[in-house]
Scaffold this motif. Structure first.
Motif, short mmCIF file in Angstrom:
data_model
loop_
_atom_site.label_atom_id
_atom_site.label_comp_id
_atom_site.label_asym_id
_atom_site.label_seq_id
_atom_site.Cartn_x
_atom_site.Cartn_y
_atom_site.Cartn_z
N GLU A 121 7.60 -0.10 3.06
CA GLU A 121 6.65 -0.77 2.16
C GLU A 121 5.23 -0.30 2.44
O GLU A 121 4.45 -0.03 1.51
CB GLU A 121 6.75 -2.29 2.37
CG GLU A 121 6.01 -3.12 1.33
CD GLU A 121 6.10 -4.61 1.60
OE1 GLU A 121 5.30 -5.35 0.97
OE2 GLU A 121 6.94 -5.04 2.41
N ALA A 122 4.90 -0.17 3.73
CA ALA A 122 3.56 0.31 4.12
C ALA A 122 3.32 1.72 3.61
O ALA A 122 2.20 2.08 3.21
CB ALA A 122 3.41 0.26 5.64
N LYS A 123 4.38 2.54 3.61
CA LYS A 123 4.25 3.92 3.12
C LYS A 123 3.92 3.94 1.62
O LYS A 123 3.09 4.72 1.16
CB LYS A 123 5.54 4.70 3.39
CG LYS A 123 5.40 6.19 3.07
CD LYS A 123 6.65 6.97 3.45
CE LYS A 123 6.44 8.45 3.16
NZ LYS A 123 7.64 9.26 3.45
N LYS A 124 4.56 3.05 0.86
CA LYS A 124 4.27 2.98 -0.59
C LYS A 124 2.82 2.58 -0.83
O LYS A 124 2.13 3.15 -1.68
CB LYS A 124 5.21 1.97 -1.26
CG LYS A 124 6.64 2.45 -1.39
CD LYS A 124 7.52 1.37 -2.01
CE LYS A 124 8.99 1.81 -2.04
NZ LYS A 124 9.88 0.72 -2.51
N VAL A 125 2.35 1.58 -0.06
CA VAL A 125 0.95 1.15 -0.18
C VAL A 125 0.02 2.30 0.15
O VAL A 125 -0.96 2.57 -0.55
CB VAL A 125 0.67 -0.05 0.77
CG1 VAL A 125 -0.82 -0.35 0.85
CG2 VAL A 125 1.43 -1.29 0.30
N ALA A 126 0.33 3.02 1.24
CA ALA A 126 -0.52 4.13 1.69
C ALA A 126 -0.55 5.26 0.66
O ALA A 126 -1.61 5.86 0.42
CB ALA A 126 -0.02 4.65 3.04
N GLU A 127 0.57 5.53 0.02
CA GLU A 127 0.62 6.60 -0.99
C GLU A 127 -0.27 6.26 -2.18
O GLU A 127 -1.00 7.12 -2.70
CB GLU A 127 2.07 6.81 -1.45
CG GLU A 127 2.93 7.54 -0.43
CD GLU A 127 4.42 7.54 -0.79
OE1 GLU A 127 5.15 8.33 -0.18
OE2 GLU A 127 4.83 6.74 -1.68
N VAL A 128 -0.22 4.99 -2.60
CA VAL A 128 -1.06 4.54 -3.72
C VAL A 128 -2.55 4.68 -3.35
O VAL A 128 -3.37 5.17 -4.15
CB VAL A 128 -0.74 3.07 -4.09
CG1 VAL A 128 -1.78 2.51 -5.05
CG2 VAL A 128 0.65 2.99 -4.71
N LEU A 129 -2.89 4.29 -2.12
CA LEU A 129 -4.29 4.33 -1.70
C LEU A 129 -4.79 5.76 -1.49
O LEU A 129 -5.95 6.06 -1.80
CB LEU A 129 -4.48 3.51 -0.42
CG LEU A 129 -4.36 1.99 -0.63
CD1 LEU A 129 -4.34 1.26 0.70
CD2 LEU A 129 -5.51 1.47 -1.50
N LEU A 130 -3.94 6.64 -0.98
CA LEU A 130 -4.34 8.04 -0.85
C LEU A 130 -4.64 8.64 -2.22
O LEU A 130 -5.62 9.39 -2.39
CB LEU A 130 -3.25 8.85 -0.15
CG LEU A 130 -3.30 8.86 1.38
CD1 LEU A 130 -2.05 9.55 1.94
CD2 LEU A 130 -4.56 9.57 1.89
N ALA A 131 -3.80 8.31 -3.21
CA ALA A 131 -4.06 8.79 -4.57
C ALA A 131 -5.37 8.22 -5.10
O ALA A 131 -6.15 8.91 -5.77
CB ALA A 131 -2.89 8.41 -5.48
N LYS A 132 -5.61 6.96 -4.77
CA LYS A 132 -6.82 6.27 -5.23
C LYS A 132 -8.09 6.96 -4.74
O LYS A 132 -9.09 7.04 -5.46
CB LYS A 132 -6.78 4.83 -4.73
CG LYS A 132 -7.93 3.93 -5.18
CD LYS A 132 -7.82 2.57 -4.49
CE LYS A 132 -8.90 1.61 -4.92
NZ LYS A 132 -8.64 1.03 -6.24
N VAL A 133 -8.05 7.47 -3.49
CA VAL A 133 -9.24 8.15 -2.94
C VAL A 133 -9.17 9.66 -3.14
O VAL A 133 -9.94 10.43 -2.53
CB VAL A 133 -9.46 7.81 -1.45
CG1 VAL A 133 -9.69 6.32 -1.26
CG2 VAL A 133 -8.29 8.29 -0.57
N GLY A 134 -8.24 10.11 -4.00
CA GLY A 134 -8.18 11.53 -4.36
C GLY A 134 -7.55 12.43 -3.32
O GLY A 134 -7.83 13.63 -3.28
N LEU A 135 -6.66 11.88 -2.49
CA LEU A 135 -6.07 12.68 -1.41
C LEU A 135 -4.54 12.59 -1.40
O LEU A 135 -3.91 12.70 -0.35
CB LEU A 135 -6.63 12.23 -0.06
CG LEU A 135 -8.11 12.52 0.19
CD1 LEU A 135 -8.58 11.85 1.47
CD2 LEU A 135 -8.36 14.02 0.26
#
Length: 254
Positions: A121-135
């Motif tokens: 679940e944490a990985k899914k959250v992290a993937e969304v946030l990395l996309a959010k900051v352009g990474l």
């Protein structure tokens, strides 16, 4: 709706009184920029807000969590401080990423360790946030493989992963080369547009003019003046504020 309430906040290091009775109210979704000369107490104020520094005196409330400084350090007080920190994202000057963890692992760490989230679940959250900051394409890179601007964007995503009520930024671009500053400021600006409550200590005057709902000018441990960016930058009333802005402008145009 009030999100942050600070009353008579004081902080001393030995005989050196760095904060001399700060009163400050910040509303939900408000972006407040704190500026002032070196040694004015602005970073200390920020660190006191989530008890990275223990204030000497005063009251801090973030959301529903209120802590009286200088009180008895018992289990209940520690619990409230812990909850207050969970609701407060802090972005440092120097990124503070774990060098042995990849970008995505750095972001996953908080939700797993603090919120008890399952790794998948944490990985899914992290993937969304990395996309959010352009990474989104840098998830498996280690900090040493990222530019300073990219590291700071990972640090912002890491703070957002805790789902904070408030984001605190302590000179988030001061360690960056000039050409990398804009990419970080654009991420912060997008958070402002989404309604995140933010307190930002920065020397980036143009950025402050662009995103700040309110600018607070500090000097020698007190708030000298505060107002909208237009009021402070164009119509400041206090001589000390005018001097500071003149000096900063002179450095920028030199």
């Amino acid at each position: 709706m009030t999100m942050i309430q600070v009353e008579n906040l004081k902080k001393a290091f030995g005989d050196n009184e760095v904060l001399k009775g700060i009163d400050l109210t910040i509303d939900k979704s408000e972006v407040v920029v704190i500026m002032g000369p070196s040694g004015s107490g602005k970073s200390t104020l920020l660190r006191c807000l989530n008890f990275l520094e223990e204030p000497t005196e005063g009251v801090i409330q973030i959301g529903e969590y209120q802590v009286h400084a200088g009180g008895k350090i018992d289990r209940q007080r520690k619990k409230v401080i812990r909850e207050l920190r969970k609701k407060t994202g802090f972005v440092f000057q120097s990124f503070n990423l774990f060098p042995h963890k990849t970008a995505i692992e750095n972001i996953m760490e908080g939700p797993i360790a603090i919120h008890g989230m399952k790794p998948e679940e944490a990985k899914k959250v992290a993937e969304v946030l990395l996309a959010k900051v352009g990474l989104g394409d840098r998830s498996d890179h280690f900090p040493a493989q990222l530019s300073g601007g990219q590291q700071q964007r990972v640090a912002i995503a890491r703070s957002l992963a805790l789902n904070p009520l408030v984001m605190l930024f302590d000179e988030p671009t001061s360690a960056l080369d000039p050409e990398l500053v804009r990419e970080v400021l654009l991420v912060i600006k997008s958070l402002a547009e989404e309604g995140m409550t933010m307190v930002i200590v920065t020397h980036e005057m143009n950025f402050a003019k662009e995103v700040a709902d309110r600018v607070v000018f500090m000097d020698e441990g007190v708030i000298v003046e505060q107002g909208t960016s237009k009021e402070i930058f164009l119509h400041s009333k206090e001589e000390r504020t005018k001097q500071f802005l003149y000096q900063v402008e002179a450095v920028v145009t030199d």
